[in-house]
Design an enzyme around this catalytic site. Structure first.
Site, PDB file in Angstrom:
ATOM      1  N   ASP A 188     -30.246  19.788  80.797  1.00  0.00           N
ATOM      2  CA  ASP A 188     -31.240  18.912  81.409  1.00  0.00           C
ATOM      3  C   ASP A 188     -32.313  19.750  82.094  1.00  0.00           C
ATOM      4  O   ASP A 188     -32.631  20.843  81.632  1.00  0.00           O
ATOM      5  CB  ASP A 188     -30.539  17.962  82.392  1.00  0.00           C
ATOM      6  CG  ASP A 188     -31.171  16.587  82.422  1.00  0.00           C
ATOM      7  OD1 ASP A 188     -32.285  16.476  82.945  1.00  0.00           O
ATOM      8  OD2 ASP A 188     -30.560  15.630  81.922  1.00  0.00           O
ATOM      9  N   HIS A 241     -34.108  15.135  87.673  1.00  0.00           N
ATOM     10  CA  HIS A 241     -33.382  14.413  86.635  1.00  0.00           C
ATOM     11  C   HIS A 241     -32.022  15.041  86.369  1.00  0.00           C
ATOM     12  O   HIS A 241     -30.996  14.360  86.324  1.00  0.00           O
ATOM     13  CB  HIS A 241     -34.231  14.385  85.364  1.00  0.00           C
ATOM     14  CG  HIS A 241     -33.675  13.552  84.264  1.00  0.00           C
ATOM     15  ND1 HIS A 241     -32.798  14.035  83.324  1.00  0.00           N
ATOM     16  CD2 HIS A 241     -33.893  12.258  83.931  1.00  0.00           C
ATOM     17  CE1 HIS A 241     -32.502  13.083  82.463  1.00  0.00           C
ATOM     18  NE2 HIS A 241     -33.149  11.992  82.807  1.00  0.00           N
ATOM     19  N   SER A 248     -30.313   7.760  80.455  1.00  0.00           N
ATOM     20  CA  SER A 248     -29.813   9.056  80.927  1.00  0.00           C
ATOM     21  C   SER A 248     -28.584   8.870  81.801  1.00  0.00           C
ATOM     22  O   SER A 248     -27.589   9.596  81.677  1.00  0.00           O
ATOM     23  CB  SER A 248     -30.888   9.776  81.743  1.00  0.00           C
ATOM     24  OG  SER A 248     -31.941  10.222  80.953  1.00  0.00           O
TER      25      SER A 248
END
Length: 751
Positions: A149, A209, A525
């Site tokens: 990520d 994220h 996600s």
């Protein structure tokens, strides 16, 4: 490619982002990045390592293809050993042509650009400390989850290592300079290298994220967690005792990553010996399986027994939008939980509760409430200031989420004290953020408010924020789960013979770790992060003995199709019953997945046999499965998958009966009898032979075969019709359910 996070800060980006596919042949003086797939058996004996071999090829190529308009030489960016065999390099058109003639060359893939796509979910998923998957798996102890990520914020309290054991002796990972690893975070490496980025950047998360995904999958318990008072409680990941290793591939400043870097991260994760890989990103423009680096790398991971979990994408609610539809991985859609983050408008004692995430503690008392035709669409900060300076303005939001953002911006730039947005946009209600003091009401509630206001000459109101509603707890029942509007739907354009997504999991308004230190975000996600954590729990509970296919099967066949009110799970986009094209097999149920009864297992041989039936050439199959020998003498479209999808185009193209061969394995190992129960799709007849499966006590009879056949009875009245096959244990100990989907269209042919 993009990371699948539907954060409102990036929502317009992901709704409009297009994959920038670099041209296959750049101009003669221009260099672009390519992933070069090589046959390792062709390496000359004189070369000590693959890296030396690739370096020699590039050096010789530079000498053989001089170009006065190009500065420098080809640059070797990455060397791949596990995800595939090959390297990434910057090449001109002449150099790429020369590369294609090199000994051992298989294929060249253009580098693809990537745009960047909990306190309640453990309870919502019925995870508890007394029974079920948590105690049976020791909370994921002994399992490593690799998160590919945007990096990690290692100081996050969700990454504290209290109660953790040190990294296992077999662990091959490392922690790069600039990241603080511990007994929880046992690996952190940066692969954010391309023709436009500098080598050596740390794995620190500048976007948030990656940290949020890691915390949802395996974050340690943190009490008193909240987002500015919203969603207050103890934040904990699905597998709180699992180790985490993070591989940074996305630049948090530009929100861009490239496939060559992601492939390098997957290569490292396989070499490091992670158990589960979480990838919350995917290609926006679809490419065939044999050209998709994610498909190729995840196949390599599957061969090593690594479960790869992908997000389905945030391009819903249209069909044919699902990405990462690889038969050897698990693909996850996003859904809601039974919690609302809200604010309340009170008008003369009558309360109207709506969605809000306004982060500041603010109480507005007895302010005038303004709504009229001149400012109803709230598209002019000047008009809002003239009519509602120091007041609460009511805005009627029509035209979708883009219009809502413009309204919020106009209100924020005006002199209004606060706003109430009345909107029918499900996506904004699921993921809208609030830069000004405001709440958002759905259309039904908003219309009640507007009728009420029309009866009042000079209405005044008060507003409160930072409220959290949990279903049934001193409040109304909040029907959940519901499929997120953003969540991508099937069928897959790449592999339509396999139903995708496989399952859905919580992805809407999820609290997770960030630098500040928590945030609330939406997107597939976070749904896939939940499933990655659950996969880690199942591996731990079964002592790493289950294959990735068995783990996926356990989650699919035990998933549920009803919400907490007992009604079928709804699709938020239509407020009607969700089809398997949106929910796959259903909503994941961790505790039931611990004891599935039967599993649909599959391995490398099964996937190769399936690929051999898909019309791929020898070179294309080799690109996916690697250069090892494989057998295409018995191709079979009957992949042993826990779901069924069939395409029946309209007359006069009605096909004959369609049959599916499957094998189930009794993982309970006790003698058992299962009987088939079929829910028929409308307009079709489904039969199963045999209708009864008998398992004896010996391992030799631990599997059973059956054939499911679908026959069309009449012209379909809907494009999508669904049913199910459920194998029911004779003592009702287990129910093993598979969705059946019939699509009244011709199966898509990928160009």
């Amino acid at each position: 490619m993009k990371l699948f996070m539907a954060s409102s800060a990036h929502l317009l980006l992901f709704l409009n982002a297009c994959l920038l596919l670099l041209p296959l042949l750049p101009t003669s003086g221009q260099r672009s990045t390519y992933i070069i797939h090589m046959n390792s058996s062709s390496m000359p004996a004189s070369q000590p390592t693959h890296h030396d071999w690739y370096s020699t090829i590039l050096e010789n190529m530079s000498l053989a293809t001089p170009n006065s308009t190009t500065s420098g030489r080809p640059q070797l960016l990455h060397t791949y050993h596990h995800a595939l065999t090959g390297f990434a390099a910057t090449l001109t058109a002449d150099e790429l042509r020369a590369m294609e003639g090199s000994s051992g060359f298989i294929a060249a893939y253009p580098d693809l650009e990537i745009k960047l796509h909990t306190t309640r979910t453990p309870q919502f998923l019925c995870l508890n400390h007394d029974t079920g998957l948590w105690p049976s798996s020791s909370y994921g102890d002994g399992v490593v989850i690799g998160v590919i990520d945007s990096g990690v914020w290692s100081e996050s309290p969700s990454l504290n290592d209290g109660g953790m054991s040190p990294a296992p002796l077999w662990w091959n990972g490392t922690c790069e300079l600039g990241t603080r690893c511990n007994w929880k975070l046992i690996g952190a490496r940066s692969f954010n290298v391309s023709s436009s980025t500098a080598d050596g950047e740390s794995a620190r998360d500048n976007d948030g994220h990656g940290t949020l995904v890691a915390s949802v999958a395996a974050g340690a318990p943190v009490s008193g967690a909240s987002f500015f008072g919203y969603a207050n409680g103890t934040a904990v990941g699905m597998a709180p005792r699992a180790w985490i290793s993070v591989y940074e591939v996305a630049d948090g400043r530009t929100l861009v990553a490239f496939t060559c870097n992601v492939l390098a991260a997957m290569d490292a994760a396989i070499a490091d010996r992670v158990d589960v890989i979480s990838i919350a990103m995917g290609l926006t423009d679809l490419v065939p399986l044999y050209e998709d680096p994610f498909a190729i790398a995840s196949f390599s991971a599957m061969k090593k027994g690594i479960m790869v979990v992908f997000s389905a994408g945030n391009d819903g609610p249209s069909n044919y939008t699902v990405t990462n539809a690889f038969p050897w991985a698990i693909t996850v859609g996003g859904s809601s939980v039974d919690r609302r983050l809200t604010g309340t408008l009170t008008v003369y004692g009558d309360s109207f509760t709506g969605v809000s995430l306004y982060p500041l503690s603010k109480l507005l008392v007895d302010l005038p409430l303004v709504y009229n035709a001149t400012i109803s669409h709230c598209n002019s900060s000047e008009l809002i200031s003239q009519a509602a300076a120091g007041k609460i303005v009511v805005c009627h939001g029509l035209g979708g989420i883009g219009s809502m953002f413009y309204q919020i911006a106009a209100v924020n730039a005006s002199e209004a004290a606060a706003a109430v947005f009345v909107t029918d946009d499900a996506l904004f209600l699921e993921d809208g953020e609030f830069a000004c003091p405001a709440i958002a009401l759905d259309l039904d509630t908003g219309e009640v408010l507007l009728r009420y206001l029309s009866s009042l000459p000079y209405p005044t109101a008060s507003m409160e924020f930072q409220e959290t509603q949990v279903s049934g707890f001193l409040g109304p029942v909040i029907a959940a789960p519901a499929i997120g509007t953003y969540s991508s739907r099937g069928p897959s354009l790449i592999s339509p013979d396999v139903l995708k997504p496989d399952v859905v999991a919580p992805g809407t308004r999820i609290l997770g770790a960030l630098a500040n230190p928590f945030a609330v975000k939406s997107g597939t996600s976070f749904a896939s992060a939940h499933v990655a954590g659950i996969a880690a729990l199942l591996q731990a509970a079964n002592y790493h003995s289950w294959s990735p296919a068995a783990i996926r099967s356990a989650m699919m066949t035990t998933a549920h199709q009803l919400d907490n009110t007992g009604d079928p799970i709804k699709d938020s986009a239509t407020n009607s019953e969700a089809t398997p094209l949106a929910i796959g097999a259903g909503h994941v149920d961790p505790n039931r997945a611990l004891h599935p009864g039967l599993v649909y297992d599959a391995g490398e041989v099964d996937y190769v046999s399936f690929l051999c039936s898909q019309g791929f050439s020898q070179e294309q199959i080799m690109a996916i499965v690697g250069v090892d020998s494989y057998d295409c003498s018995s191709p079979s479209p009957h992949l042993n998958y826990p779901s069924f999808i069939a395409f029946f185009p309209p007359q006069p193209l009605w096909p004959g009966p369609q049959s599916f061969m499957r094998t189930v394995t009794n993982v309970d190992t006790k003698p058992a009898v299962y009987r088939a129960f079929v829910r028929q799709p409308v307009g079709f007849t489904v039969s199963v032979q045999p209708e009864e499966l008998v398992f004896n006590a010996t391992m030799a009879t631990n599997t059973a075969n059956f054939v499911l056949t679908i026959v069309q009875n009449e012209e379909p009245v809907t494009v999508v019709s669904s049913g199910s096959l459920t194998w029911v244990h004779e003592e009702f100990t287990y129910t093993v359910r598979s969705p059946i989907v019939v699509v009244a269209e011709r199966a898509p042919a990928f160009p």
